[in-house]
Motif scaffolding. Sequence first.
Motif, short mmCIF file in Angstrom:
data_model
loop_
_atom_site.label_atom_id
_atom_site.label_comp_id
_atom_site.label_asym_id
_atom_site.label_seq_id
_atom_site.Cartn_x
_atom_site.Cartn_y
_atom_site.Cartn_z
N GLY A 17 21.85 -10.89 52.50
CA GLY A 17 21.88 -12.11 53.28
C GLY A 17 22.08 -11.74 54.74
N ILE A 18 22.78 -12.58 55.47
CA ILE A 18 23.02 -12.30 56.89
C ILE A 18 24.33 -11.53 57.01
CG2 ILE A 18 23.29 -13.30 59.18
CD1 ILE A 18 21.82 -15.81 58.03
N ILE A 19 24.23 -10.36 57.62
CA ILE A 19 25.35 -9.41 57.67
C ILE A 19 25.91 -9.34 59.08
CG2 ILE A 19 26.07 -7.04 57.16
CD1 ILE A 19 24.99 -8.65 54.73
N LYS A 20 27.22 -9.23 59.19
CA LYS A 20 27.86 -9.08 60.51
C LYS A 20 27.50 -7.72 61.10
CE LYS A 20 31.97 -11.95 59.72
NZ LYS A 20 33.43 -11.90 59.55
N THR A 21 26.57 -7.73 62.03
CA THR A 21 26.18 -6.52 62.75
C THR A 21 26.02 -6.90 64.22
OG1 THR A 21 23.78 -6.85 62.62
CG2 THR A 21 24.84 -5.78 60.72
N PRO A 22 25.81 -5.91 65.10
CA PRO A 22 25.61 -6.23 66.52
C PRO A 22 24.40 -7.13 66.78
CG PRO A 22 26.13 -3.90 66.26
CD PRO A 22 25.93 -4.45 64.88
N GLY A 42 29.79 -19.30 51.75
CA GLY A 42 30.44 -19.77 52.97
C GLY A 42 30.88 -18.70 53.93
N ARG A 43 30.37 -17.50 53.78
CA ARG A 43 30.70 -16.45 54.75
C ARG A 43 29.50 -15.53 54.94
NH1 ARG A 43 31.54 -11.19 52.90
NH2 ARG A 43 32.02 -10.90 50.68
N MET A 44 29.49 -14.82 56.05
CA MET A 44 28.50 -13.77 56.25
C MET A 44 28.91 -12.54 55.45
SD MET A 44 28.03 -14.02 60.39
CE MET A 44 26.75 -12.74 60.49
N GLY A 45 27.94 -11.68 55.19
CA GLY A 45 28.26 -10.41 54.54
C GLY A 45 28.82 -9.40 55.53
N GLU A 46 29.54 -8.44 55.00
CA GLU A 46 30.05 -7.32 55.80
C GLU A 46 29.16 -6.10 55.56
OE1 GLU A 46 32.52 -7.68 57.90
OE2 GLU A 46 33.36 -9.59 57.20
N VAL A 47 29.14 -5.21 56.53
CA VAL A 47 28.40 -3.96 56.34
C VAL A 47 28.86 -3.26 55.06
CG1 VAL A 47 28.05 -1.63 57.27
CG2 VAL A 47 27.83 -3.64 58.78
N SER A 48 30.16 -3.33 54.79
CA SER A 48 30.70 -2.67 53.59
C SER A 48 30.11 -3.25 52.30
CB SER A 48 32.23 -2.79 53.56
OG SER A 48 32.63 -4.15 53.53
N ASP A 49 29.71 -4.52 52.31
CA ASP A 49 29.09 -5.12 51.13
C ASP A 49 27.75 -4.44 50.83
OD1 ASP A 49 31.09 -7.12 50.69
OD2 ASP A 49 30.21 -8.33 52.29
N VAL A 86 22.51 -9.09 47.70
CA VAL A 86 23.88 -9.07 48.23
C VAL A 86 23.88 -10.11 49.35
CG1 VAL A 86 25.71 -7.62 49.16
CG2 VAL A 86 23.99 -6.62 47.66
N ASP A 87 23.96 -11.38 48.94
CA ASP A 87 23.61 -12.45 49.88
C ASP A 87 24.47 -13.70 49.72
OD1 ASP A 87 22.72 -13.51 47.48
OD2 ASP A 87 20.59 -13.48 48.00
N GLY A 88 25.64 -13.56 49.13
CA GLY A 88 26.52 -14.71 49.00
C GLY A 88 25.94 -15.85 48.19
N GLY A 89 24.97 -15.54 47.33
CA GLY A 89 24.39 -16.54 46.46
C GLY A 89 23.09 -17.15 46.97
N GLN A 90 22.59 -16.70 48.12
CA GLN A 90 21.38 -17.31 48.69
C GLN A 90 20.20 -17.29 47.72
OE1 GLN A 90 20.73 -15.19 52.41
NE2 GLN A 90 21.52 -16.90 53.59
N ALA A 91 19.97 -16.16 47.10
CA ALA A 91 18.79 -16.04 46.24
C ALA A 91 18.89 -16.88 44.97
CB ALA A 91 18.54 -14.58 45.87
N ALA A 92 20.12 -17.31 44.64
CA ALA A 92 20.31 -18.08 43.41
C ALA A 92 19.79 -19.51 43.54
CB ALA A 92 21.79 -18.09 43.02
N GLY A 93 19.78 -20.03 44.76
CA GLY A 93 19.30 -21.40 44.92
C GLY A 93 19.85 -22.06 46.17
N LEU A 139 26.02 -19.10 60.93
CA LEU A 139 25.36 -18.20 60.00
C LEU A 139 26.10 -18.12 58.67
CD1 LEU A 139 24.41 -15.34 62.49
CD2 LEU A 139 22.88 -17.02 61.46
N ALA A 140 27.43 -18.18 58.73
CA ALA A 140 28.22 -18.16 57.49
C ALA A 140 27.88 -19.35 56.62
CB ALA A 140 29.72 -18.15 57.83
N ALA A 141 27.63 -20.50 57.25
CA ALA A 141 27.36 -21.72 56.50
C ALA A 141 26.02 -21.69 55.77
CB ALA A 141 27.38 -22.92 57.45
N LEU A 142 25.15 -20.74 56.09
CA LEU A 142 23.86 -20.62 55.41
C LEU A 142 23.99 -19.98 54.03
CD1 LEU A 142 21.65 -19.41 58.41
CD2 LEU A 142 21.81 -21.73 57.46
#
Length: 239
Positions: free
Chosen positions: A178-183, A200-207, A228-235, A193-196
């Motif tokens: 999903g959307i990851i916290k990067t520069p 309800g959160r962005m991913g971390e690089v560690s994820d 690895v997308d906080g559920g985005q691909a699920a629906g 971005l977290a709300a997408l």
Amino acid sequence: MSAEQKVAIVTGASQGIGAGILGAFRDRGYRVVATSRSIKPSADSGVLTVQGDIGAADTAERVFKAALDQFGRVDTLVNNAGMFMAKPFTLYSPDDYALYMSTNVTSFFHMTQRALDVMSKQGSGHVVTITTSLVDQPMSSVPAALASLTKGALSAATKALAIECARTGIRVNAVSPGIIKTPMHPKEAHQALAALHPMGRMGEVSDIVDAVFYLDGAEFVTGEILHVDGGQAAGHHQM
């Protein structure tokens, strides 16, 4: 890990996800060849850096020559280098298209072709590619059809190569973030971005690092696109 130290190649390794993957490989005792346009020489004797345009065939040639000359083998290739530019499809220019294709697709072709050649001679190896969850779950709020066009090609090629290589000892997988916290993402955009993401959160690089290393050690897994997308691909997620 075998007595002989393993070797990984990481593209787009100078910052963000690539830098995180590079550090994690070193923490696990791998030697690493790291490449990007802007990567600087490393003081770590276990890290060899190669500057270059990842879409150019000669960059792949130099990266694999360096790996074999310096370390003698290649166990894992991480195709992490990529670009992302969100805009309506009709506003992409021919230059945008060419840059997307070079960075996301042509780089995969050159790097993976050389990796499979080396790994087939070894009888073992793993290729893992970073794609995007937008391939499976486009969002009207993030118009990014060229990301889907190019990264979707990588997801398809991952499955095709996994089958082509299945009996050779080589595995081919992908991580779909999903959307990851990067520069790449300014802090003021993080809340939106977290709300997408349904979680309800962005991913971390560690994820993403954790996902890469799960796949790298999962010897009965090939052809997998690991979301690895906080559920985005699920629906869809209603706010």
